[in-house]
Scaffold this motif. Sequence first.
Motif, PDB file in Angstrom:
ATOM      1  N   LEU A   8       0.643 -35.981  27.563  1.00  0.00           N
ATOM      2  CA  LEU A   8      -0.739 -35.638  27.859  1.00  0.00           C
ATOM      3  C   LEU A   8      -1.458 -36.715  28.666  1.00  0.00           C
ATOM      4  O   LEU A   8      -2.559 -36.479  29.172  1.00  0.00           O
ATOM      5  CB  LEU A   8      -1.504 -35.392  26.551  1.00  0.00           C
ATOM      6  N   PRO A  11      -2.733 -37.094  34.299  1.00  0.00           N
ATOM      7  CA  PRO A  11      -3.813 -36.175  34.662  1.00  0.00           C
ATOM      8  C   PRO A  11      -3.309 -34.819  35.167  1.00  0.00           C
ATOM      9  O   PRO A  11      -3.932 -33.787  34.894  1.00  0.00           O
ATOM     10  CB  PRO A  11      -4.555 -36.930  35.781  1.00  0.00           C
ATOM     11  N   ARG A  13      -0.568 -33.240  34.247  1.00  0.00           N
ATOM     12  CA  ARG A  13      -0.125 -32.450  33.094  1.00  0.00           C
ATOM     13  C   ARG A  13      -1.326 -31.992  32.264  1.00  0.00           C
ATOM     14  O   ARG A  13      -1.326 -30.873  31.718  1.00  0.00           O
ATOM     15  CB  ARG A  13       0.863 -33.256  32.256  1.00  0.00           C
ATOM     16  N   TRP A  14      -2.326 -32.850  32.179  1.00  0.00           N
ATOM     17  CA  TRP A  14      -3.527 -32.454  31.441  1.00  0.00           C
ATOM     18  C   TRP A  14      -4.199 -31.255  32.120  1.00  0.00           C
ATOM     19  O   TRP A  14      -4.709 -30.360  31.447  1.00  0.00           O
ATOM     20  CB  TRP A  14      -4.497 -33.629  31.365  1.00  0.00           C
ATOM     21  N   ARG A  15      -4.171 -31.210  33.459  1.00  0.00           N
ATOM     22  CA  ARG A  15      -4.724 -30.079  34.184  1.00  0.00           C
ATOM     23  C   ARG A  15      -3.961 -28.800  33.861  1.00  0.00           C
ATOM     24  O   ARG A  15      -4.557 -27.731  33.673  1.00  0.00           O
ATOM     25  CB  ARG A  15      -4.663 -30.372  35.694  1.00  0.00           C
ATOM     26  N   VAL A  17      -2.326 -28.186  31.079  1.00  0.00           N
ATOM     27  CA  VAL A  17      -2.683 -27.811  29.698  1.00  0.00           C
ATOM     28  C   VAL A  17      -4.011 -27.057  29.691  1.00  0.00           C
ATOM     29  O   VAL A  17      -4.163 -26.042  28.993  1.00  0.00           O
ATOM     30  CB  VAL A  17      -2.760 -29.068  28.807  1.00  0.00           C
ATOM     31  N   LEU A  72      -1.697 -29.476  19.650  1.00  0.00           N
ATOM     32  CA  LEU A  72      -2.978 -30.101  19.942  1.00  0.00           C
ATOM     33  C   LEU A  72      -3.820 -30.249  18.686  1.00  0.00           C
ATOM     34  O   LEU A  72      -4.552 -31.247  18.527  1.00  0.00           O
ATOM     35  CB  LEU A  72      -3.737 -29.278  20.980  1.00  0.00           C
TER      36      LEU A  72
END
Length: 289
Positions: A8, A11, A13-15, A17, A72
Amino acid sequence: MDALLTALADPARWRLVALLAERPRPVGVLAQLAGARQPQTTKHLQTLERAGVVTSQRTGQRRIYALQPEALRELAAALGRLADRADQAGGPLATYDRYGISLRAERLAAKAPGWADGRAFGFLRSLRAHPGLVWRHLTEAGLLAHWWTPDDLRVSELVFEARPGGRIVQEYRDAEDAGGADLVAGRAEGVVDDVRPGERLSYRLSPLLPDGGLAFTAHVDLHLRPTDTGTDLDVQWRITDSTVDSADFIAGIEIGFGQSLDKLAAVLAADPPHADATDGSGTDARSTT
């Protein structure tokens, strides 16, 4: 948990998610929405899948990815527990914040030498021990070392010569700095003024600045009064010779010495009731830990 945090942290990969939180999507659409090339997006999704953040299934010629909410939720719960632990009422973070408020105020006040002269601090503790036993904990270095620092510090060197004119040396380090890897947290030197075993102890103690100079002089007066349940300990601090650089030390007196006295109360409460409560000889004591 480490793999999850690593996955995570990127950035990109966070996008992905965030996009998958809206609905399951195929790789091509995810790449388009994220503004990335499909091979890069596939690699990011594979990393997320290995970490348990997403899952996938093939439908015809497309591979559809979906978010795994439980991963999460587990992370959120772990972060919540850490936040709750740090934010506990009266805990170390609350003390840190309280010291920070005092520190800012004292630094603003420290404009010239003598700025804090005459300042006084008072402490009163009702202790569950006979005055003779309390006296030993006030004057014997081996016993002093168990309580004479705030919660997050430990005594690393201590000299306390319990006689008029006797020398005092107190050095302390972080409580978890067992090997001396960190800098010394503080050092103070002083002299004993008055010794009345079981009744009164007074001394002068001066914290040292990094250059070896004295930050200020604390005149400390301790009175012991017997009670039906033990001893009332009344402690008075008075400041003289304050330098501009003493603000950081003075900001911590009320908090730090208060914590020390609370530790003394806990130590005495835990002592066996048959402990020697009559020895108030006040002999010289030296300790290095």
